[in-house]
Design a protein around this motif. Structure first.
Motif, PDB file in Angstrom:
ATOM      1  N   LEU A 195      -4.757  -5.893  -7.684  1.00 50.93           N
ATOM      2  CA  LEU A 195      -5.316  -5.232  -8.878  1.00 50.93           C
ATOM      3  C   LEU A 195      -5.132  -3.716  -8.821  1.00 50.93           C
ATOM      4  O   LEU A 195      -4.776  -3.102  -9.833  1.00 50.93           O
ATOM      5  N   LEU A 196      -5.351  -3.135  -7.658  1.00 50.91           N
ATOM      6  CA  LEU A 196      -5.181  -1.685  -7.535  1.00 50.91           C
ATOM      7  C   LEU A 196      -3.704  -1.297  -7.629  1.00 50.91           C
ATOM      8  O   LEU A 196      -3.374  -0.241  -8.172  1.00 50.91           O
ATOM      9  N   GLY A 197      -2.831  -2.164  -7.126  1.00 48.59           N
ATOM     10  CA  GLY A 197      -1.401  -1.906  -7.274  1.00 48.59           C
ATOM     11  C   GLY A 197      -0.993  -1.918  -8.722  1.00 48.59           C
ATOM     12  O   GLY A 197      -0.185  -1.078  -9.160  1.00 48.59           O
ATOM     13  N   ALA A 198      -1.539  -2.851  -9.486  1.00 53.83           N
ATOM     14  CA  ALA A 198      -1.244  -2.891 -10.924  1.00 53.83           C
ATOM     15  C   ALA A 198      -1.809  -1.655 -11.632  1.00 53.83           C
ATOM     16  O   ALA A 198      -1.203  -1.138 -12.580  1.00 53.83           O
ATOM     17  N   ALA A 199      -2.951  -1.168 -11.153  1.00 59.81           N
ATOM     18  CA  ALA A 199      -3.559   0.016 -11.760  1.00 59.81           C
ATOM     19  C   ALA A 199      -2.718   1.268 -11.523  1.00 59.81           C
ATOM     20  O   ALA A 199      -2.750   2.204 -12.333  1.00 59.81           O
ATOM     21  N   THR A 200      -1.969   1.300 -10.434  1.00 62.17           N
ATOM     22  CA  THR A 200      -1.127   2.467 -10.170  1.00 62.17           C
ATOM     23  C   THR A 200       0.080   2.517 -11.102  1.00 62.17           C
ATOM     24  O   THR A 200       0.705   3.570 -11.262  1.00 62.17           O
ATOM     25  N   LEU A 201       0.406   1.405 -11.729  1.00 62.04           N
ATOM     26  CA  LEU A 201       1.573   1.355 -12.617  1.00 62.04           C
ATOM     27  C   LEU A 201       1.248   1.773 -14.042  1.00 62.04           C
ATOM     28  O   LEU A 201       2.123   1.736 -14.896  1.00 62.04           O
ATOM     29  N   ARG A 202       0.038   2.119 -14.306  1.00 60.99           N
ATOM     30  CA  ARG A 202      -0.402   2.431 -15.677  1.00 60.99           C
ATOM     31  C   ARG A 202       0.488   3.387 -16.368  1.00 60.99           C
ATOM     32  O   ARG A 202       1.306   4.011 -16.351  1.00 60.99           O
ATOM     33  N   ALA A 259       0.829  -1.205   0.000  1.00 61.94           N
ATOM     34  CA  ALA A 259       0.000   0.000   0.000  1.00 61.94           C
ATOM     35  C   ALA A 259       0.867   1.260   0.000  1.00 61.94           C
ATOM     36  O   ALA A 259       0.565   2.232  -0.705  1.00 61.94           O
ATOM     37  N   SER A 260       1.945   1.242   0.773  1.00 62.14           N
ATOM     38  CA  SER A 260       2.803   2.433   0.799  1.00 62.14           C
ATOM     39  C   SER A 260       3.540   2.622  -0.527  1.00 62.14           C
ATOM     40  O   SER A 260       3.736   3.755  -0.980  1.00 62.14           O
ATOM     41  N   LEU A 261       3.933   1.525  -1.167  1.00 59.07           N
ATOM     42  CA  LEU A 261       4.565   1.644  -2.483  1.00 59.07           C
ATOM     43  C   LEU A 261       3.574   2.157  -3.525  1.00 59.07           C
ATOM     44  O   LEU A 261       3.948   2.938  -4.408  1.00 59.07           O
ATOM     45  N   ALA A 262       2.319   1.719  -3.414  1.00 61.22           N
ATOM     46  CA  ALA A 262       1.293   2.235  -4.329  1.00 61.22           C
ATOM     47  C   ALA A 262       1.088   3.726  -4.102  1.00 61.22           C
ATOM     48  O   ALA A 262       0.942   4.504  -5.058  1.00 61.22           O
ATOM     49  N   GLY A 263       1.104   4.146  -2.835  1.00 62.49           N
ATOM     50  CA  GLY A 263       0.982   5.575  -2.537  1.00 62.49           C
ATOM     51  C   GLY A 263       2.159   6.365  -3.064  1.00 62.49           C
ATOM     52  O   GLY A 263       1.985   7.445  -3.640  1.00 62.49           O
ATOM     53  N   ARG A 264       3.339   5.821  -2.899  1.00 62.61           N
ATOM     54  CA  ARG A 264       4.540   6.500  -3.406  1.00 62.61           C
ATOM     55  C   ARG A 264       4.491   6.624  -4.930  1.00 62.61           C
ATOM     56  O   ARG A 264       4.798   7.671  -5.485  1.00 62.61           O
ATOM     57  N   GLN A 265       4.104   5.544  -5.595  1.00 61.92           N
ATOM     58  CA  GLN A 265       4.012   5.552  -7.045  1.00 61.92           C
ATOM     59  C   GLN A 265       2.976   6.562  -7.525  1.00 61.92           C
ATOM     60  O   GLN A 265       3.193   7.278  -8.491  1.00 61.92           O
ATOM     61  N   THR A 266       1.851   6.623  -6.830  1.00 73.05           N
ATOM     62  CA  THR A 266       0.785   7.551  -7.216  1.00 73.05           C
ATOM     63  C   THR A 266       1.233   9.000  -7.049  1.00 73.05           C
ATOM     64  O   THR A 266       1.035   9.823  -7.944  1.00 73.05           O
TER      65      THR A 266
END
Length: 114
Positions: free
Chosen positions: A107-114, A41-48
């Motif tokens: 799935l949401l983590g993959a969506a952040t990599l778009r 979750a924190s990596l997804a936040g950082r990526q976003t």
């Protein structure tokens, strides 16, 4: 001593089984999984936030945080249940909740990599 039936049809003495360290291992596994979800979750936040915070990315990030919080609540309930001398089995509802949160995070983590 009274005898009881096992699920495989054999008969055993009526004593409670000694769970040994199994509840502790299960508790630790839930904690490790919760930590892994927190890292994801924190990596997804950082990526976003690093990639630019457009409205769609912020919605995805909010969903990631909600999925992580739902998993955290589910895991904490299971960890507390493992403190009993004879822990109950994981309910199908709790298992489905944990799986749903894990899949949502993936799935949401993959969506952040778009």
């Amino acid at each position: 001593m009274p005898e009881g039936n096992r699920t495989d049809g054999t008969r055993t003495q009526g004593r409670d089984r000694d769970p040994g360290l199994q509840p502790e291992r299960t508790r630790l596994a839930w904690r490790r999984t919760t930590l892994a979800c927190a890292v994801a979750a924190s990596l997804a936040g950082r990526q976003t936030l690093h990639g630019g915070a457009d409205p769609a990315a912020l919605v995805i990030l909010a969903l990631v945080v909600l999925a992580w919080l739902a998993f955290l609540v589910s895991a904490h309930r299971r960890i507390r249940a493992m403190n009993a001398s004879r822990p109950p089995a994981l309910s199908p509802r709790a298992a489905a909740a944990a799986v749903t949160c894990t899949l949502a995070l993936a799935l949401l983590g993959a969506a952040t990599l778009r």
